[in-house]
Scaffold this active site. Structure first.
Site, PDB file in Angstrom:
ATOM      1  CG  ASP A   1      -2.020   1.030   1.141  1.00  0.00           C
ATOM      2  OD1 ASP A   1      -1.969   1.873   0.224  1.00  0.00           O
ATOM      3  OD2 ASP A   1      -2.929   1.001   1.990  1.00  0.00           O
TER       4      ASP A   1
ATOM      5  CG  ASP B   1      -3.314   3.849  -3.415  1.00  0.00           C
ATOM      6  OD1 ASP B   1      -4.238   3.032  -3.639  1.00  0.00           O
ATOM      7  OD2 ASP B   1      -3.382   4.687  -2.493  1.00  0.00           O
ATOM      8  CD  GLU B   2      -5.481  -2.007  -1.576  1.00  0.00           C
ATOM      9  OE1 GLU B   2      -5.722  -2.747  -0.613  1.00  0.00           O
ATOM     10  OE2 GLU B   2      -6.332  -1.240  -2.075  1.00  0.00           O
TER      11      GLU B   2
END
Length: 393
Positions: free
Chosen positions: A9, A102-103
């Protein structure tokens, strides 16, 4: 063989990207959002200390943290960083799932036979930060659920490794709100009967839990017990969804064509949001009466919002349709899909717009796509003969 699943993350991703561009933003309460009537897209840890959270109205956030600096945000910049990070991970990891902008989930099972899994993940994280300048947190465990929870617990502290024998001791003392599928309503329901920790939830009979919250009860019980067999689904930018309409009679009616395009966009955008996808590439296709076929495409900021995609599609159509011959087919394709929950443009839209999309999607889900739609796109009536709706991979 014990599975080894890494969850990565990027910490306060939007904020970190902005701070790379402007060092003056370091260390101050920062809110990324769309003006006084908009909502918070992201915020720094300094702002979170005052109770500011994502999707909160900007006005409320500023009441909680009046000294915060608000900036509009730049999705194009964030998308570029996301593509760079994705490329770095794909060059190193055997199986990668891009869960959002974003993960990421990585399946590195078996790597411990040659190279320690935690050491490998730590070196990958260092490579990402070195090449992009962006901070991140990761957790390594036996499945996706535990790894994701581990990342949340490790933020601002340390990267975590949670082997099988430590899964239950790790999960037990945590709040049930840490389980990804537990929303506010489920939390309130379980809290009223004294279930607030994961340990208490895990000790509850699964059948009783199913009676209380429905079909998701068994899945929730499994997650509370650290059980998750969901695989890491390999990420591919080639995934797309598309729709085409073939006319029974060739047409040159521009207003009719644009109304049809609007309806097609609305249908595809609803599918994106329903399946939690965001698109980064829009393609429009036309076929003339003489069977000449032309396409035009453009890259866009990750989105799944009708009003944004409609404008892009309309602009592409105006640029593509230049010959003024009759058309026999038009089509739209959204590709470059990534998993994402940013369902509309948080930098431009208001709290009212968020509520409108949520209400419309709820009605469409319950009563069908035709239950509610924009008047201009109501002429789009999909059917098996003339309309194709599909996903490619």
């Amino acid at each position: 063989m014990e599975r080894a699943i890494v969850h990565i993350d990027m910490n306060t991703f939007f904020v970190s990207c902005e701070r790379l561009s402007n060092a003056a933003l370091n260390g101050i309460p920062l809110i990324i959002g769309g003006g006084d009537r908009g909502v918070v897209a992201s915020c720094s840890y300094e702002a979170r200390k005052f109770g500011v959270r994502s999707a909160m109205p900007i006005a409320m956030a500023l009441r909680l943290c009046p000294q915060a600096k608000v900036i509009k945000g730049d999705m194009e910049l964030y998308s570029q960083f996301s593509h760079t990070i994705t490329e770095i991970i794909q060059q190193n990891a055997p199986v990668v799932e891009k869960a959002s902008i974003d993960e990421f989930y990585l399946d590195i099972s078996g790597m411990d036979q040659f190279y320690g899994c935690y050491k490998w993940a730590n070196e990958l994280a260092a490579t990402i930060t070195k090449e992009t300048g962006l901070p991140l947190t990761f957790a390594l465990s036996v499945n996706k659920t535990v790894s994701k929870i581990g990342t949340g617990e490790g933020k601002q502290k340390q990267n975590l490794e949670i082997p099988q024998h430590l899964v239950r001791p790790f999960l037990n003392p945590l709040s049930i709100q840490k389980i990804p599928m537990v929303g506010d309503k489920t939390f309130q329901l379980l809290s009223r009967i004294g279930i607030r920790t994961i340990q208490t939830l895990s000790e509850m009979p699964a059948e009783v839990l199913q009676q209380m919250i429905g079909k998701n009860g068994i899945e929730l019980w499994k997650k509370a017990n650290g059980i998750d067999t969901n695989p890491v689904e390999p990420y591919s930018e080639r995934k797309s969804i598309s729709t085409e309409h073939t006319f029974t009679q060739d047409t040159i009616d521009i207003p009719k064509l644009k109304r049809l395009l609007l309806g097609m966009v609305e249908k595809l955008a609803f599918q994106l949001r329903s399946e939690e996808w965001l698109t980064s590439t829009v393609v429009i296709k036309i076929r003339y009466a003489n069977f000449d076929t032309e396409t035009k495409q453009c890259r866009v900021q990750y989105t799944s919002a009708d009003h944004i995609l409609t404008k892009i599609v309309t602009d592409l159509f105006d640029k593509l349709y230049q010959r003024r011959m009759r058309l026999r087919l038009i089509g739209i394709r959204f590709s470059g899909l990534v998993r994402g929950t940013y369902q509309i443009d948080l930098f431009q839209d208001t709290e009212q717009m968020l509520a409108l999309y949520a209400a419309m999607d709820k009605m469409k889900t319950r009563y069908g796509f035709d239950a509610v739609m924009r008047c201009a796109g109501a002429s789009f009536k999909p059917n098996n003969k003339n309309e194709i709706l599909k996903r490619k991979s």
